[in-house]
Design a protein around this motif. Structure first.
Motif, PDB file in Angstrom:
ATOM      1  N   PHE A  15       0.747  -1.285  -0.076  1.00  0.00           N
ATOM      2  CA  PHE A  15      -0.102  -0.142  -0.088  1.00  0.00           C
ATOM      3  C   PHE A  15       1.070   1.369   0.081  1.00  0.00           C
ATOM      4  N   ASP A  16       0.523   2.348  -0.911  1.00  0.00           N
ATOM      5  CA  ASP A  16       0.697   3.585  -0.833  1.00  0.00           C
ATOM      6  C   ASP A  16       0.069   4.017   0.328  1.00  0.00           C
ATOM      7  N   LEU A  17       0.630   5.208   1.121  1.00  0.00           N
ATOM      8  CA  LEU A  17      -0.211   5.897   2.260  1.00  0.00           C
ATOM      9  C   LEU A  17      -0.580   7.113   1.880  1.00  0.00           C
ATOM     10  N   ASP A  18       0.106   7.869   1.707  1.00  0.00           N
ATOM     11  CA  ASP A  18      -0.366   9.488   1.483  1.00  0.00           C
ATOM     12  C   ASP A  18      -1.207   9.709   0.125  1.00  0.00           C
ATOM     13  N   ASP A  19      -2.582  10.269   0.161  1.00  0.00           N
ATOM     14  CA  ASP A  19      -3.594  10.260  -0.693  1.00  0.00           C
ATOM     15  C   ASP A  19      -4.122   8.810  -1.104  1.00  0.00           C
ATOM     16  N   TRP A  25      -2.647  16.085   1.509  1.00  0.00           N
ATOM     17  CA  TRP A  25      -2.091  17.607   1.319  1.00  0.00           C
ATOM     18  C   TRP A  25      -2.591  18.646   2.561  1.00  0.00           C
ATOM     19  N   PRO A  26      -3.683  18.688   2.862  1.00  0.00           N
ATOM     20  CA  PRO A  26      -4.423  19.627   3.821  1.00  0.00           C
ATOM     21  C   PRO A  26      -3.443  19.393   4.988  1.00  0.00           C
ATOM     22  N   LEU A  27      -3.274  18.257   5.521  1.00  0.00           N
ATOM     23  CA  LEU A  27      -2.339  18.134   6.634  1.00  0.00           C
ATOM     24  C   LEU A  27      -1.067  18.897   6.597  1.00  0.00           C
ATOM     25  N   ILE A  28      -0.271  18.526   5.425  1.00  0.00           N
ATOM     26  CA  ILE A  28       1.060  19.029   5.155  1.00  0.00           C
ATOM     27  C   ILE A  28       0.731  20.787   5.140  1.00  0.00           C
ATOM     28  N   VAL A  29      -0.108  21.061   4.640  1.00  0.00           N
ATOM     29  CA  VAL A  29      -0.215  22.729   4.380  1.00  0.00           C
ATOM     30  C   VAL A  29      -0.383  23.213   5.888  1.00  0.00           C
ATOM     31  N   GLU A  30      -1.198  22.724   6.689  1.00  0.00           N
ATOM     32  CA  GLU A  30      -1.451  23.122   7.970  1.00  0.00           C
ATOM     33  C   GLU A  30      -0.184  22.960   8.976  1.00  0.00           C
ATOM     34  N   ALA A  31       0.487  21.935   8.727  1.00  0.00           N
ATOM     35  CA  ALA A  31       1.697  21.599   9.382  1.00  0.00           C
ATOM     36  C   ALA A  31       2.993  22.751   9.109  1.00  0.00           C
ATOM     37  N   PRO A 130      -0.562 -11.151   4.012  1.00  0.00           N
ATOM     38  CA  PRO A 130       0.747  -9.983   4.412  1.00  0.00           C
ATOM     39  C   PRO A 130       0.664  -8.667   3.704  1.00  0.00           C
ATOM     40  N   LEU A 131       0.526  -7.671   4.487  1.00  0.00           N
ATOM     41  CA  LEU A 131       0.461  -6.432   3.839  1.00  0.00           C
ATOM     42  C   LEU A 131       1.837  -5.686   4.248  1.00  0.00           C
ATOM     43  N   ILE A 132       2.261  -4.800   3.041  1.00  0.00           N
ATOM     44  CA  ILE A 132       3.281  -4.006   3.447  1.00  0.00           C
ATOM     45  C   ILE A 132       3.275  -2.530   2.775  1.00  0.00           C
ATOM     46  N   ALA A 133       3.645  -1.763   3.615  1.00  0.00           N
ATOM     47  CA  ALA A 133       3.526  -0.074   3.334  1.00  0.00           C
ATOM     48  C   ALA A 133       4.822   0.310   2.302  1.00  0.00           C
ATOM     49  N   ILE A 134       4.464   0.994   1.266  1.00  0.00           N
ATOM     50  CA  ILE A 134       5.732   1.727   0.533  1.00  0.00           C
ATOM     51  C   ILE A 134       5.209   2.929   0.457  1.00  0.00           C
ATOM     52  N   THR A 135       6.053   3.825   0.846  1.00  0.00           N
ATOM     53  CA  THR A 135       5.590   5.281   0.819  1.00  0.00           C
ATOM     54  C   THR A 135       6.759   6.205   0.268  1.00  0.00           C
ATOM     55  N   ASN A 136       6.561   7.259  -0.499  1.00  0.00           N
ATOM     56  CA  ASN A 136       7.537   8.449  -0.679  1.00  0.00           C
ATOM     57  C   ASN A 136       7.879   9.156   0.528  1.00  0.00           C
ATOM     58  N   GLY A 137       6.556   9.183   1.231  1.00  0.00           N
ATOM     59  CA  GLY A 137       6.473  10.234   2.373  1.00  0.00           C
ATOM     60  C   GLY A 137       7.358   9.543   3.523  1.00  0.00           C
ATOM     61  N   ASN A 138       6.928  10.463   4.931  1.00  0.00           N
ATOM     62  CA  ASN A 138       7.733   9.934   6.136  1.00  0.00           C
ATOM     63  C   ASN A 138       6.583  10.064   7.062  1.00  0.00           C
ATOM     64  N   VAL A 139       5.476   9.885   6.858  1.00  0.00           N
ATOM     65  CA  VAL A 139       4.632   9.894   8.090  1.00  0.00           C
ATOM     66  C   VAL A 139       4.770   8.920   9.189  1.00  0.00           C
ATOM     67  N   ALA A 208      -7.469   6.481  -5.374  1.00  0.00           N
ATOM     68  CA  ALA A 208      -7.139   7.852  -5.034  1.00  0.00           C
ATOM     69  C   ALA A 208      -8.240   8.455  -3.997  1.00  0.00           C
ATOM     70  N   CYS A 209      -7.875   8.713  -2.750  1.00  0.00           N
ATOM     71  CA  CYS A 209      -9.022   9.203  -1.757  1.00  0.00           C
ATOM     72  C   CYS A 209      -8.994  10.889  -1.860  1.00  0.00           C
ATOM     73  N   ASP A 210      -8.155  11.468  -2.490  1.00  0.00           N
ATOM     74  CA  ASP A 210      -7.931  12.988  -2.417  1.00  0.00           C
ATOM     75  C   ASP A 210      -8.532  13.936  -3.574  1.00  0.00           C
ATOM     76  N   ARG A 211      -9.204  12.841  -4.666  1.00  0.00           N
ATOM     77  CA  ARG A 211      -9.602  13.716  -5.603  1.00  0.00           C
ATOM     78  C   ARG A 211     -10.572  12.610  -6.440  1.00  0.00           C
ATOM     79  N   PRO A 212     -11.329  13.337  -7.578  1.00  0.00           N
ATOM     80  CA  PRO A 212     -12.157  12.574  -8.261  1.00  0.00           C
ATOM     81  C   PRO A 212     -11.504  11.563  -9.028  1.00  0.00           C
ATOM     82  N   MET A 213     -11.737  10.284  -9.045  1.00  0.00           N
ATOM     83  CA  MET A 213     -10.957   9.530 -10.010  1.00  0.00           C
ATOM     84  C   MET A 213     -11.502   9.410 -11.197  1.00  0.00           C
ATOM     85  N   LYS A 214     -10.994  10.021 -12.183  1.00  0.00           N
ATOM     86  CA  LYS A 214     -11.366  10.201 -13.450  1.00  0.00           C
ATOM     87  C   LYS A 214      -9.924  10.141 -14.342  1.00  0.00           C
ATOM     88  N   ILE A 215      -9.977   8.799 -14.876  1.00  0.00           N
ATOM     89  CA  ILE A 215      -8.393   8.434 -15.405  1.00  0.00           C
ATOM     90  C   ILE A 215      -8.095   9.163 -16.495  1.00  0.00           C
TER      91      ILE A 215
END
Length: 238
Positions: A15-19, A25-31, A130-139, A208-215
């Motif tokens: 799983f990717d994590l962010d988005d 994005w709103p979390l990063i903006v506020e931080a 088994p599940l593994i997270a693979i993220t480009n971020g650092n949450v 994607a949970c952060d935007r409309p999924m229109k490929i």
């Protein structure tokens, strides 16, 4: 669910994590906004630095060392060091200031909990494969309530180039020891997640949970195996 290509029986998921599991994005903006206020209060010599100044430090750091694209933590420490140093802080006070500011941001960047529905889904999936997270971020996955579901959490760094590079996919595949095509990678980015996963031999699910999924609105290099509009649809692979 939209099926673009058939998959073999899925034996593991990454799983990717962010988005993908939460809107990042709103979390990063506020931080980021909060960090500027924190610096102004705690380190007044740097209070004159505006958002644009910090962005300039970021651009310069990435020009000087492109490997920092894969290491968000190291990048932020370098940016903080540059700004605070140019504001007159040095020696032990500079070292301490960078650590305090970084720790403040990292806590606030991870100061939320993943939704109950997402956690329940991961719990159900983890009971079957088994599940593994693979993220480009650092949450901080422990802080946001995800640590119990993943056997490993792989985060991009200088040693682990960011997706779509194959490094973290390869590391996950080596750990899982199953046929790569039997690993379903779930992510929101059609280049970093879908294209990266397929190039590494994985099956792929776009969500994607952060935007409309229109490929048709997305930069597409290759179609995913499946398009998931509700994460619960992943239970079909059990």
């Amino acid at each position: 669910m939209i099926i673009y290509k058939p998959t073999p029986k899925i034996q593991a998921m990454t799983f990717d994590l962010d988005d993908t599991l939460y809107d990042n994005w709103p979390l990063i903006v506020e931080a980021e906004k909060g960090l500027l206020n924190f610096i102004a209060e705690e380190y007044p010599n740097a209070s004159h630095l505006a958002k644009e100044d910090w962005q300039q430090y970021k651009r310069q750091a990435l020009r000087d060392d492109p490997e920092l694209f894969s290491d968000m933590g190291d990048l932020r420490r370098i940016i903080l060091t540059k700004g605070l140093q140019e504001s007159g802080y040095s020696g032990a006070k500079l070292t301490d200031a960078v650590k305090v500011c970084f720790d403040w941001f990292y806590f606030e960047r991870s100061n939320f909990k993943v939704g109950e529905a997402e956690c329940q889904l991961l719990e159900k999936l983890s009971q079957h494969m088994p599940l593994i997270a693979i993220t480009n971020g650092n949450v901080n996955t422990q802080q946001i309530g995800l640590d119990g579901y993943f056997q490993q959490v792989l985060k991009a760094s200088r040693q682990r180039p960011m997706k779509p590079h194959a490094h973290m996919f390869d590391e996950a595949a080596n750990y899982l020891s199953v046929n790569r095509s039997s690993i379903l990678h779930v992510g929101d980015n059609l280049e970093k997640d879908v294209w990266g996963a397929i190039n590494a031999g994985f099956s792929s699910a776009w969500h994607a949970c952060d935007r409309p999924m229109k490929i048709k609105n997305e930069p597409v290099k290759v179609l995913p195996h499946v398009e998931i509009h509700q994460l619960e649809e992943l239970l079909a692979f059990i």
